[in-house]
Design an enzyme around this catalytic site. Structure first.
Site, PDB file in Angstrom:
ATOM      1  N   HIS A 339      -8.714  -8.907  -7.823  1.00  0.00           N
ATOM      2  CA  HIS A 339      -8.350  -7.899  -6.819  1.00  0.00           C
ATOM      3  C   HIS A 339      -9.561  -7.624  -5.947  1.00  0.00           C
ATOM      4  CE1 HIS A 339      -6.978  -4.087  -5.052  1.00  0.00           C
ATOM      5  NE2 HIS A 339      -5.766  -4.473  -5.383  1.00  0.00           N
ATOM      6  N   ASP A 396       0.342  -7.544  -9.089  1.00  0.00           N
ATOM      7  CA  ASP A 396       1.266  -8.460  -8.425  1.00  0.00           C
ATOM      8  C   ASP A 396       1.779  -9.527  -9.381  1.00  0.00           C
ATOM      9  OD1 ASP A 396       1.046  -7.313  -5.785  1.00  0.00           O
ATOM     10  OD2 ASP A 396      -0.971  -8.143  -5.714  1.00  0.00           O
TER      11      ASP A 396
END
Length: 461
Positions: A339, A396
């Site tokens: 991330h 995700d």
């Protein structure tokens, strides 16, 4: 290998860096006191003070607004990665420590004890509601879920195979045409009602977009259901067969909505604020947020995870995929890992990881692609290459698996994200409207084009 044979192992223990210090990139900058820095241009002999701004949490910021006037310089920050664009009390992220707070409340506590509508109330109003306040909020949202009947004609204007995000963006923008008499941004009640309408109608519009894409007639919202159940019924129920919802499925989607509700100044939220800074109506602002969210580097990341899993193909090919991901020359990337903000484990991923395994087990899902994902997760969490680089599965990665397990089509993944993030978008928009320091967004640039030159007649070129 069936899903039940996978053991849910503890996550790797991530190292948290401490003792971070404010570092200056300009040698001539010296600390003059605890409230400001002195920046000196030694060539021109000019000096300016940079006030130090401190929030309730996080690193201090330097107020550089006087640098152009006092020294004649602008600052350059590609992607705004080191620039605070506003002051906000909505959410806070500490990427190094893996912390996410909504209005000061840890995401772990909200995920465990709260519901999405309660979290939406918190983001919009700043405090957790009492039972009476939450009941009133639920009632108001529930009774603003209907779309104007003219939307049916609008919907028919889209091709049947149009991407749902394209339809959602267009239909949200059109809401200003239906509520043009309630767009006085100086009226707090009109601002509140706009926020309520968006929170209420986005799921209705999203479900209608999906049903249009598969040739089904739209379903009216059922006011006797809660927010998530109502949306799932609008998505999947048909008149000939009442929908029987699995409570675990509804709980999983509610949890995903909580985890996606806000994430500080991400690209889509910053877009909502940038458009909002012009005085645009809230429906246009949120439509712009949807457009920004559609990008594969932002909200489309969970859709990219499924495409990656399809590319890997079979569970037995996971080891090869891991090797390819380590090879910089292969062109293959593991989507859904790492991330930009979190240098530690994404706290949302830690929460949704457990729910993912629970959903797959409860629903008895038997899908080769999900088997690929589970093997990939286990392999990456044990591989020193990924662990040392803190490339852990992110939210995700897991959200895509849950959506697929719930039979939500891939093209609707980003729409799910938009439904949840609407709560954060309207919270930021409302905050911006009463910010006394708010200004129209106007970034500067470093011009790299041609210098001034004279026009050459067409017959002489």
């Amino acid at each position: 290998m069936p899903f039940q044979q996978y053991a849910l192992e503890p996550l790797p223990r991530a190292q948290v860096e401490t003792g971070r210090a404010l570092k200056s990139l300009i040698e001539e900058t010296v600390v003059s006191d605890n409230k400001s820095l002195t920046l000196t241009d030694t060539v021109a002999g000019k000096t300016t003070q940079l006030p130090i701004l401190r929030g309730s949490l996080g690193s201090p910021c330097l107020d550089i607004s006087k640098v152009p006037k006092d020294l004649g310089y602008f600052t350059y920050d590609s992607g705004f990665t080191a620039t605070a664009s506003c002051k906000s009390a909505v959410a806070y992220i500490d990427g190094d420590a893996g912390v996410l707070l909504y209005r000061g409340y840890p995401i772990e506590q909200l995920a465990k004890h709260s519901t999405f509508t309660e979290v939406a109330y918190l983001l919009i109003n700043g405090e957790l509601p009492t039972t009476t306040q939450l009941d009133a909020f639920d009632h108001t949202v529930t009774h603003h879920t209907m779309m104007h009947e003219a939307f049916k004609s609008f919907m028919q204007g889209f091709r049947h195979d149009a991407h749902p995000m394209a339809m959602l963006c267009g239909m949200l923008g059109s809401l200003a045409a239906f509520y043009h008499d309630d767009l006085n941004l100086h009226d707090p009640e009109q601002r509140r009602m706009a926020a309520i309408r968006l929170l209420a109608k986005v799921p209705t519009i999203a479900a209608a977009c999906y049903r249009h894409s598969i040739g089904w007639p739209g379903r009216y919202p059922r006011n006797n259901l809660n927010y998530v159940d109502r949306f799932l019924h609008m998505m999947f129920e048909v008149p000939s067969e009442p929908l029987q919802l699995n409570p675990v499925a509804a709980k999983a989607l509610d949890l995903l909505f909580i985890l996606h509700a806000d994430h500080e100044q991400n690209a889509s939220t910053s877009t909502v604020r940038l458009v909002g800074s012009t005085g645009a109506n809230p429906y246009a602002c949120v439509a712009a947020g949807v457009a920004a969210l559609w990008g594969p580097a932002h909200g489309g990341a969970n859709e990219a995870v499924l495409k990656m899993l399809e590319e890997i193909g079979r569970p037995e090919d996971v080891a090869t995929a891991i090797d390819r991901a380590k090879d910089k020359n292969s062109g293959f990337r593991l989507m859904g890992f790492g991330h930009r903000v979190y240098k530690n484990y994404d706290p949302r991923a830690a929460i949704i990881r457990e729910m993912t395994h629970k959903v797959l087990a409860e629903l008895g899902v038997n899908d080769p692609m999900l088997e690929v994902a589970l093997r990939l997760e286990q392999a990456a969490l044990k591989d020193d290459y990924f662990v040392s680089r803190k490339l852990y599965p992110n939210v995700d990665f897991y959200s895509g698996l849950i959506y697929k397990a719930l039979n939500i089509p891939t093209e609707m993944f980003t729409v799910m994200f938009a439904i949840a993030r609407t709560a954060g978008w309207v919270a930021h928009w409302l905050e911006q409207q009463v910010d006394p320091e708010a200004k129209i967004g106007r970034p500067r640039q470093i011009y790299t084009g041609a210098v001034a030159r004279d026009y050459v007649a067409l017959d002489q070129r």
